[in-house]
Write a protein that holds these residues in place. Sequence first.
Motif, mmCIF file in Angstrom:
data_model
loop_
_atom_site.group_PDB
_atom_site.id
_atom_site.type_symbol
_atom_site.label_atom_id
_atom_site.label_comp_id
_atom_site.label_asym_id
_atom_site.label_seq_id
_atom_site.Cartn_x
_atom_site.Cartn_y
_atom_site.Cartn_z
ATOM 1 N N ILE A 156 1.247 -2.260 2.755
ATOM 2 C CA ILE A 156 0.904 -1.592 1.447
ATOM 3 C C ILE A 156 0.852 -2.947 0.514
ATOM 4 O O ILE A 156 1.600 -3.721 0.444
ATOM 5 N N ALA A 157 -0.456 -2.522 -0.041
ATOM 6 C CA ALA A 157 -0.575 -3.755 -1.037
ATOM 7 C C ALA A 157 -0.924 -2.853 -2.369
ATOM 8 O O ALA A 157 -1.501 -1.983 -2.605
ATOM 9 N N ALA A 158 -0.118 -3.321 -3.485
ATOM 10 C CA ALA A 158 -0.166 -2.824 -4.679
ATOM 11 C C ALA A 158 -1.282 -3.385 -6.062
ATOM 12 O O ALA A 158 -0.760 -3.621 -6.859
ATOM 13 N N ALA A 159 -1.824 -4.165 -5.330
ATOM 14 C CA ALA A 159 -2.933 -4.779 -6.209
ATOM 15 C C ALA A 159 -4.521 -4.465 -5.638
ATOM 16 O O ALA A 159 -4.633 -4.623 -4.375
ATOM 17 N N GLY A 160 -5.558 -4.689 -6.309
ATOM 18 C CA GLY A 160 -7.009 -4.219 -5.960
ATOM 19 C C GLY A 160 -7.431 -5.309 -5.614
ATOM 20 O O GLY A 160 -7.665 -6.373 -6.134
ATOM 21 N N SER A 161 -8.437 -5.089 -4.377
ATOM 22 C CA SER A 161 -9.054 -6.074 -3.939
ATOM 23 C C SER A 161 -10.526 -5.679 -3.658
ATOM 24 O O SER A 161 -10.782 -4.468 -3.272
ATOM 25 N N PRO A 162 -11.571 -6.645 -3.611
ATOM 26 C CA PRO A 162 -12.908 -6.202 -3.066
ATOM 27 C C PRO A 162 -12.934 -5.838 -1.556
ATOM 28 O O PRO A 162 -13.938 -4.971 -1.511
ATOM 29 N N ARG A 163 -12.097 -6.037 -0.895
ATOM 30 C CA ARG A 163 -12.101 -5.799 0.470
ATOM 31 C C ARG A 163 -10.826 -6.075 0.952
ATOM 32 O O ARG A 163 -9.814 -6.408 0.391
ATOM 33 N N VAL A 164 -10.679 -5.152 2.372
ATOM 34 C CA VAL A 164 -9.348 -5.452 2.871
ATOM 35 C C VAL A 164 -9.100 -6.823 3.620
ATOM 36 O O VAL A 164 -10.022 -7.310 4.303
ATOM 37 N N PRO A 165 -8.204 -7.853 3.163
ATOM 38 C CA PRO A 165 -8.269 -8.844 3.827
ATOM 39 C C PRO A 165 -7.972 -8.946 5.162
ATOM 40 O O PRO A 165 -7.356 -8.154 5.819
ATOM 41 N N SER A 166 -8.654 -9.730 5.909
ATOM 42 C CA SER A 166 -8.881 -9.807 7.352
ATOM 43 C C SER A 166 -7.386 -9.801 8.139
ATOM 44 O O SER A 166 -7.240 -9.266 9.171
ATOM 45 N N ALA A 167 -6.492 -10.652 7.347
ATOM 46 C CA ALA A 167 -5.340 -10.805 7.952
ATOM 47 C C ALA A 167 -4.531 -9.587 8.167
ATOM 48 O O ALA A 167 -3.531 -9.533 9.186
ATOM 49 N N TYR A 168 -4.848 -8.465 7.370
ATOM 50 C CA TYR A 168 -3.946 -7.355 7.373
ATOM 51 C C TYR A 168 -4.169 -6.602 8.636
ATOM 52 O O TYR A 168 -3.463 -5.837 9.270
ATOM 53 N N MET A 169 -5.581 -6.720 8.889
ATOM 54 C CA MET A 169 -5.986 -5.922 10.197
ATOM 55 C C MET A 169 -5.208 -6.631 11.398
ATOM 56 O O MET A 169 -4.764 -6.076 12.303
ATOM 57 N N ASP A 170 -5.357 -7.998 11.427
ATOM 58 C CA ASP A 170 -4.702 -8.681 12.393
ATOM 59 C C ASP A 170 -3.152 -8.458 12.409
ATOM 60 O O ASP A 170 -2.689 -8.579 13.533
ATOM 61 N N GLN A 171 -2.480 -8.279 11.296
ATOM 62 C CA GLN A 171 -1.021 -8.406 11.278
ATOM 63 C C GLN A 171 -0.552 -6.862 11.405
ATOM 64 O O GLN A 171 0.667 -6.901 11.340
ATOM 65 N N LEU A 172 -1.379 -5.997 11.484
ATOM 66 C CA LEU A 172 -0.799 -4.340 11.766
ATOM 67 C C LEU A 172 -0.706 -4.187 13.096
ATOM 68 O O LEU A 172 -1.914 -4.274 13.974
ATOM 69 N N ARG A 173 0.140 -3.679 13.507
ATOM 70 C CA ARG A 173 0.464 -3.331 14.923
ATOM 71 C C ARG A 173 -0.440 -1.886 15.399
ATOM 72 O O ARG A 173 -0.771 -1.144 14.226
ATOM 73 N N ALA A 174 -0.829 -2.006 16.531
ATOM 74 C CA ALA A 174 -1.589 -0.767 16.956
ATOM 75 C C ALA A 174 -0.735 0.491 16.701
ATOM 76 O O ALA A 174 0.506 0.625 17.075
ATOM 77 N N GLY A 175 -1.271 1.594 16.031
ATOM 78 C CA GLY A 175 -0.348 2.886 15.573
ATOM 79 C C GLY A 175 -0.121 2.601 14.028
ATOM 80 O O GLY A 175 0.310 3.516 13.618
ATOM 81 N N GLY A 176 -0.289 1.619 13.509
ATOM 82 C CA GLY A 176 0.159 1.195 12.385
ATOM 83 C C GLY A 176 -0.632 1.647 11.071
ATOM 84 O O GLY A 176 -1.916 2.172 11.488
ATOM 85 N N ARG A 177 -0.089 1.762 9.945
ATOM 86 C CA ARG A 177 -0.962 2.244 8.794
ATOM 87 C C ARG A 177 -0.872 1.181 7.678
ATOM 88 O O ARG A 177 -0.137 0.533 7.416
ATOM 89 N N LEU A 178 -2.188 1.086 6.703
ATOM 90 C CA LEU A 178 -2.360 0.304 5.777
ATOM 91 C C LEU A 178 -2.719 1.152 4.599
ATOM 92 O O LEU A 178 -3.538 1.998 4.849
ATOM 93 N N ILE A 179 -2.292 0.916 3.572
ATOM 94 C CA ILE A 179 -2.558 1.499 2.257
ATOM 95 C C ILE A 179 -3.155 0.448 1.212
ATOM 96 O O ILE A 179 -1.920 -0.561 0.986
#
Length: 204
Positions: free
Chosen positions: A140-163
């Motif tokens: 979960i990130a509480a600050a706005g970004s122009p895109r989803v940082p690639s590290a978040y997709m790499d560090q999210l477990r399969a089945g996991g959620r990102l907001i």
Amino acid sequence: MMIDTQLVPRGIKQKEVLHAMFTVPRHIFVEDGLYSQAYSDFPLPIGEKQTISQPYMVALMTESLGLTGREKVLEIGTGSGYQTAILSFLAEKIYSIERIPTIASRARKTLDALHCSNVIVRVGDGTLGWPEEAPFDAIIAAAGSPRVPSAYMDQLRAGGRLIMPVGAEDSQELIRITKKENNIVREVLGGCRFVKLIGKDGWQ
Ligand code: SAH
């Protein structure tokens, strides 16, 4: 009143989220002079041009993660630590990164006062995630970004959620990404306005 007039009427349903927000005293996360506004329906300044998020936004983001109590969660943008405290009630372990050292140390003190012992706060560039502790069940990130940082997709477990909020400097969409075994589902939960995510893979 915050629960009954802001959260429930707007559709927050998960009882664990409502219970956590009923239990955690929000006024200790704001400056002394703002105590009387701590439960109001808007963000408030926390110094260094940053803000504590609107209560409804905290509730919506938390509920959207669908936590069950067993998750390892990465939070980017500790800020006041309020969202962190709510997460600490609803998941097993929280790894929270804040860019500004004075803000991080104040959050740590407030979290200690509430005995949130399942939270680790670190100062750093949260656009890089926390590779040593990956993978995470939720991010979960509480600050706005122009895109989803690639590290978040790499560090999210399969089945996991990102907001997180994604978009322009002055307005974003709240995005939820669910990482499945073979595909990624991306949903827009609504419009929002957050401070900037500043770092190597965010705003300069
Ligand atoms: N949920 C928090 C929101 C704080 S505002 C609360 O309700 O208090 C967002 C925070 O993100 C700010 O404190 C800001 O300093 C921090 N931030 C911005 N870019 C960051 C980055 N790259 N890494 C970590 N924190 C960042």
